[in-house]
Design a protein around this motif. Structure first.
Motif, PDB file in Angstrom:
ATOM      1  N   LYS A   1       0.833  -1.209   0.000  1.00  0.00           N
ATOM      2  CA  LYS A   1       0.000   0.000   0.000  1.00  0.00           C
ATOM      3  C   LYS A   1       0.865   1.255   0.000  1.00  0.00           C
ATOM      4  O   LYS A   1       0.573   2.218  -0.709  1.00  0.00           O
ATOM      5  CB  LYS A   1      -0.899   0.020   1.236  1.00  0.00           C
ATOM      6  N   PHE A   2       1.942   1.223   0.781  1.00  0.00           N
ATOM      7  CA  PHE A   2       2.805   2.396   0.881  1.00  0.00           C
ATOM      8  C   PHE A   2       3.531   2.662  -0.443  1.00  0.00           C
ATOM      9  O   PHE A   2       3.713   3.811  -0.847  1.00  0.00           O
ATOM     10  CB  PHE A   2       3.817   2.218   2.016  1.00  0.00           C
ATOM     11  N   ARG A   3       3.940   1.579  -1.116  1.00  0.00           N
ATOM     12  CA  ARG A   3       4.589   1.754  -2.438  1.00  0.00           C
ATOM     13  C   ARG A   3       3.607   2.365  -3.430  1.00  0.00           C
ATOM     14  O   ARG A   3       3.981   3.234  -4.243  1.00  0.00           O
ATOM     15  CB  ARG A   3       5.109   0.406  -2.945  1.00  0.00           C
ATOM     16  N   GLU A   4       2.369   1.907  -3.377  1.00  0.00           N
ATOM     17  CA  GLU A   4       1.342   2.447  -4.276  1.00  0.00           C
ATOM     18  C   GLU A   4       1.114   3.936  -4.006  1.00  0.00           C
ATOM     19  O   GLU A   4       0.934   4.727  -4.937  1.00  0.00           O
ATOM     20  CB  GLU A   4       0.035   1.673  -4.089  1.00  0.00           C
ATOM     21  N   LEU A   5       1.130   4.311  -2.721  1.00  0.00           N
ATOM     22  CA  LEU A   5       0.947   5.724  -2.368  1.00  0.00           C
ATOM     23  C   LEU A   5       2.117   6.571  -2.847  1.00  0.00           C
ATOM     24  O   LEU A   5       1.929   7.707  -3.302  1.00  0.00           O
ATOM     25  CB  LEU A   5       0.795   5.871  -0.855  1.00  0.00           C
ATOM     26  N   GLU A   6       3.312   6.021  -2.744  1.00  0.00           N
ATOM     27  CA  GLU A   6       4.504   6.756  -3.182  1.00  0.00           C
ATOM     28  C   GLU A   6       4.433   7.038  -4.681  1.00  0.00           C
ATOM     29  O   GLU A   6       4.760   8.141  -5.137  1.00  0.00           O
ATOM     30  CB  GLU A   6       5.757   5.952  -2.834  1.00  0.00           C
ATOM     31  N   VAL A   7       3.965   6.061  -5.422  1.00  0.00           N
ATOM     32  CA  VAL A   7       3.795   6.243  -6.871  1.00  0.00           C
ATOM     33  C   VAL A   7       2.661   7.226  -7.147  1.00  0.00           C
ATOM     34  O   VAL A   7       2.761   8.085  -8.026  1.00  0.00           O
ATOM     35  CB  VAL A   7       3.518   4.881  -7.552  1.00  0.00           C
ATOM     36  N   LEU A   8       1.589   7.094  -6.376  1.00  0.00           N
ATOM     37  CA  LEU A   8       0.423   7.964  -6.576  1.00  0.00           C
ATOM     38  C   LEU A   8       0.790   9.431  -6.375  1.00  0.00           C
ATOM     39  O   LEU A   8       0.309  10.297  -7.114  1.00  0.00           O
ATOM     40  CB  LEU A   8      -0.690   7.566  -5.606  1.00  0.00           C
ATOM     41  N   PHE A   9       1.641   9.716  -5.396  1.00  0.00           N
ATOM     42  CA  PHE A   9       2.041  11.106  -5.144  1.00  0.00           C
ATOM     43  C   PHE A   9       2.682  11.722  -6.381  1.00  0.00           C
ATOM     44  O   PHE A   9       2.436  12.885  -6.706  1.00  0.00           O
ATOM     45  CB  PHE A   9       3.014  11.176  -3.965  1.00  0.00           C
ATOM     46  N   SER A  10       3.485  10.940  -7.071  1.00  0.00           N
ATOM     47  CA  SER A  10       4.187  11.462  -8.248  1.00  0.00           C
ATOM     48  C   SER A  10       3.282  11.526  -9.481  1.00  0.00           C
ATOM     49  O   SER A  10       3.526  12.326 -10.389  1.00  0.00           O
ATOM     50  CB  SER A  10       5.418  10.605  -8.555  1.00  0.00           C
ATOM     51  N   GLU A  11       2.237  10.700  -9.497  1.00  0.00           N
ATOM     52  CA  GLU A  11       1.398  10.612 -10.698  1.00  0.00           C
ATOM     53  C   GLU A  11       0.102  11.405 -10.598  1.00  0.00           C
ATOM     54  O   GLU A  11      -0.418  11.897 -11.605  1.00  0.00           O
ATOM     55  CB  GLU A  11       1.080   9.145 -11.007  1.00  0.00           C
ATOM     56  N   ASP A  12      -0.453  11.498  -9.383  1.00  0.00           N
ATOM     57  CA  ASP A  12      -1.730  12.207  -9.214  1.00  0.00           C
ATOM     58  C   ASP A  12      -1.764  12.820  -7.820  1.00  0.00           C
ATOM     59  O   ASP A  12      -2.311  12.244  -6.878  1.00  0.00           O
ATOM     60  CB  ASP A  12      -2.905  11.242  -9.415  1.00  0.00           C
ATOM     61  N   PHE A  13      -1.177  13.992  -7.700  1.00  0.00           N
ATOM     62  CA  PHE A  13      -1.037  14.651  -6.396  1.00  0.00           C
ATOM     63  C   PHE A  13      -2.378  14.848  -5.700  1.00  0.00           C
ATOM     64  O   PHE A  13      -2.527  14.554  -4.511  1.00  0.00           O
ATOM     65  CB  PHE A  13      -0.333  16.003  -6.580  1.00  0.00           C
ATOM     66  N   ASN A  14      -3.364  15.338  -6.429  1.00  0.00           N
ATOM     67  CA  ASN A  14      -4.659  15.639  -5.817  1.00  0.00           C
ATOM     68  C   ASN A  14      -5.357  14.387  -5.299  1.00  0.00           C
ATOM     69  O   ASN A  14      -5.972  14.407  -4.229  1.00  0.00           O
ATOM     70  CB  ASN A  14      -5.563  16.376  -6.809  1.00  0.00           C
ATOM     71  N   LEU A  15      -5.251  13.302  -6.046  1.00  0.00           N
ATOM     72  CA  LEU A  15      -5.847  12.044  -5.592  1.00  0.00           C
ATOM     73  C   LEU A  15      -5.126  11.535  -4.354  1.00  0.00           C
ATOM     74  O   LEU A  15      -5.755  11.001  -3.432  1.00  0.00           O
ATOM     75  CB  LEU A  15      -5.800  10.995  -6.710  1.00  0.00           C
ATOM     76  N   PHE A  16      -3.807  11.710  -4.315  1.00  0.00           N
ATOM     77  CA  PHE A  16      -3.027  11.318  -3.145  1.00  0.00           C
ATOM     78  C   PHE A  16      -3.525  12.065  -1.904  1.00  0.00           C
ATOM     79  O   PHE A  16      -3.747  11.460  -0.849  1.00  0.00           O
ATOM     80  CB  PHE A  16      -1.543  11.618  -3.367  1.00  0.00           C
ATOM     81  N   ILE A  17      -3.698  13.372  -2.024  1.00  0.00           N
ATOM     82  CA  ILE A  17      -4.155  14.189  -0.897  1.00  0.00           C
ATOM     83  C   ILE A  17      -5.542  13.733  -0.443  1.00  0.00           C
ATOM     84  O   ILE A  17      -5.796  13.563   0.751  1.00  0.00           O
ATOM     85  CB  ILE A  17      -4.178  15.677  -1.272  1.00  0.00           C
ATOM     86  N   THR A  18      -6.425  13.507  -1.403  1.00  0.00           N
ATOM     87  CA  THR A  18      -7.794  13.088  -1.078  1.00  0.00           C
ATOM     88  C   THR A  18      -7.807  11.733  -0.381  1.00  0.00           C
ATOM     89  O   THR A  18      -8.475  11.551   0.643  1.00  0.00           O
ATOM     90  CB  THR A  18      -8.650  13.011  -2.360  1.00  0.00           C
ATOM     91  N   LYS A  19      -7.050  10.798  -0.940  1.00  0.00           N
ATOM     92  CA  LYS A  19      -7.058   9.426  -0.422  1.00  0.00           C
ATOM     93  C   LYS A  19      -6.472   9.335   0.974  1.00  0.00           C
ATOM     94  O   LYS A  19      -6.972   8.583   1.818  1.00  0.00           O
ATOM     95  CB  LYS A  19      -6.274   8.525  -1.378  1.00  0.00           C
ATOM     96  N   THR A  20      -5.419  10.079   1.246  1.00  0.00           N
ATOM     97  CA  THR A  20      -4.734   9.969   2.543  1.00  0.00           C
ATOM     98  C   THR A  20      -5.268  10.964   3.583  1.00  0.00           C
ATOM     99  O   THR A  20      -4.770  11.004   4.709  1.00  0.00           O
ATOM    100  CB  THR A  20      -3.213  10.182   2.376  1.00  0.00           C
ATOM    101  N   SER A  21      -6.272  11.739   3.202  1.00  0.00           N
ATOM    102  CA  SER A  21      -6.880  12.685   4.138  1.00  0.00           C
ATOM    103  C   SER A  21      -8.251  12.213   4.624  1.00  0.00           C
ATOM    104  O   SER A  21      -8.803  12.796   5.557  1.00  0.00           O
ATOM    105  CB  SER A  21      -7.036  14.069   3.488  1.00  0.00           C
ATOM    106  N   ASP A  22      -8.777  11.179   3.994  1.00  0.00           N
ATOM    107  CA  ASP A  22     -10.110  10.683   4.334  1.00  0.00           C
ATOM    108  C   ASP A  22     -10.099  10.051   5.725  1.00  0.00           C
ATOM    109  O   ASP A  22      -9.476   9.001   5.942  1.00  0.00           O
ATOM    110  CB  ASP A  22     -10.553   9.653   3.289  1.00  0.00           C
ATOM    111  N   THR A  23     -10.785  10.666   6.662  1.00  0.00           N
ATOM    112  CA  THR A  23     -10.791  10.182   8.044  1.00  0.00           C
ATOM    113  C   THR A  23     -11.519   8.853   8.204  1.00  0.00           C
ATOM    114  O   THR A  23     -11.419   8.216   9.254  1.00  0.00           O
ATOM    115  CB  THR A  23     -11.439  11.218   8.983  1.00  0.00           C
TER     116      THR A  23
END
Length: 295
Positions: free
Chosen positions: A174-196
Motif C-alpha cells: 500500500k505504501f509503495r502504491e501511495l509513493e507512486v500515486l504522489f508522483s502521478e496524481d497529487f490531488n488524488l493522493f491528498i484526497t485518499k490519505t486525508s479521508d478520516t
C-alpha cells in the motif's frame, strides 16, 4: 457428560467482525467489502458449494464427530491433515485442526511434535492465499481444559506471526502504491490519505517513502500544489496527531534538511522558492508537535 461438555463443547458460538465493531465505536465508516471478506472467512463457500476441505472440518466438529464410526473418524482426520498440508485452511483454523487431530487423549496416537511441525509447514504452504485478519488473537483463545495447550499455543503463536507478516507485506504494498500515486496524481493522493474514514489516513506511510525522491517530486509540483501540501502537513502533524504518525518524525526532519539545503537554485528569487520556503516554514512549525519522540 457435564465434564465432557465443559471440556470439548460450548453451545454458544461467537463471531467477531472488526468492520462492525469499528463502525459501532466510530473508528471508521461501515465498509461492506470488509464485512464480506470477514463473512467469507467464517462461512467458506466456493462457487456456491462448500469445498471438501471445509466440509471435512465441519464433519469433525462438535458434537457431530461423536456420531462417526471409528473408521470414518480416522479417515476424515487424515483427510483434514492432507488438506492442511496443502495450506487450504484459513489462519484461524489451524489450532482447531491440531485439536481435532489430538483430542480425546490423542486417540489416533500422533507424535505431537511431528504433528505440530506438520501443521506449521502447512501454514507456510498456504501463505499466498491468506488474507490479513485484524484482531486474530481474539479468535484464538485457549480454554484451561484444552488438551495439549503448549502445542496449541505454539501453533497459535505461529499463526499470529504469519498474520503479522501478511499485514506488514500488505502495508509495504500500500505504501509503495501511495509513493507512486504522489508522483502521478497529487490531488488524488491528498484526497485518499486525508479521508478520516480510511485506515490509511492513520498509518505512518511517509516513514517508508524515499525522502530524496519525494523531494524531487515536490519540485515537480505546481506552486499552488506545494502550498496545498504545506496545509496538508499542518493538518496531519497538528498537536492532536494520532500515535503511529509520530513515527514519521525522521522523514519530516530529513525532508526539512533537503528543503533548507543551501544551493544556487534555492537562493533564486522566484515563486517556486517562495512556495518551498512556505512548506519549510510549515513543517518547522509542526516539529514541536512530535515532542520528544526518537527520530
Amino acid at each position: 457428560m457435564e465434564f465432557f461438555d465443559k471440556k470439548y463443547f460450548s453451545n454458544i458460538k461467537y463471531y467477531y467482525f472488526s468492520s462492525i465493531t469499528d463502525y459501532i465505536t466510530g473508528k471508521k465508516a461501515f465498509n461492506q467489502l470488509e464485512l464480506k471478506l470477514e463473512l467469507q472467512q467464517y462461512f467458506v463457500v466456493e462457487n456456491g458449494v462448500v469445498p471438501e476441505y471445509e466440509q471435512v472440518l465441519q464433519d469433525l466438529g462438535y458434537m457431530g464427530c461423536l456420531n462417526l464410526s471409528n473408521k470414518e473418524y480416522r479417515n476424515l482426520t487424515f483427510k483434514m491433515l492432507k488438506h492442511a498440508d496443502q495450506g487450504k485452511y484459513q489462519l484461524k483454523d489451524y489450532s482447531t485442526l491440531f485439536h481435532y487431530a489430538s483430542r480425546f487423549n490423542n486417540r489416533l496416537h500422533f507424535d505431537l511434535l511431528k504433528l505440530t511441525n506438520r501443521i506449521k509447514k502447512g501454514i507456510d504452504k498456504g501463505l499466498k492465499h491468506y488474507i490479513f485478519t485484524p484482531n486474530l488473537d481474539f479468535h484464538l483463545s485457549i480454554d484451561e481444559s484444552t488438551e495439549y495447550k503448549d502445542e496449541i499455543k505454539e501453533i497459535i503463536n505461529y499463526v499470529l506471526k504469519t498474520n503479522n507478516y501478511i499485514n506488514d507485506n500488505d502495508k509495504k504494498s500500500k505504501f509503495r502504491e501511495l509513493e507512486v500515486l504522489f508522483s502521478e496524481d497529487f490531488n488524488l493522493f491528498i484526497t485518499k490519505t486525508s479521508d478520516t474514514n480510511e485506515e490509511i489516513r492513520y498509518m505512518p506511510f511517509f516513514q517508508k517513502f524515499n525522502v530524496k525522491q519525494f523531494y524531487k517530486n515536490i519540485k515537480n509540483l505546481s506552486n499552488e500544489e506545494i502550498w496545498k501540501l504545506a496545509h496538508y502537513f499542518k493538518r496531519r502533524y497538528s498537536a492532536h496527531m494520532y500515535g503511529e504518525i509520530f513515527n514519521e518524525k525522521h522523514f519530516i526532519t530529513e525532508l526539512l534538511n533537503l528543503l533548507n539545503l543551501p544551493s544556487k537554485k534555492r537562493e533564486k528569487d522566484n515563486l517556486q522558492n517562495l512556495s518551498l520556503n512556505y512548506l519549510s516554514k510549515s513543517l518547522t512549525e509542526c516539529v514541536p508537535n512530535f515532542g520528544n519522540e526518537v527520530e
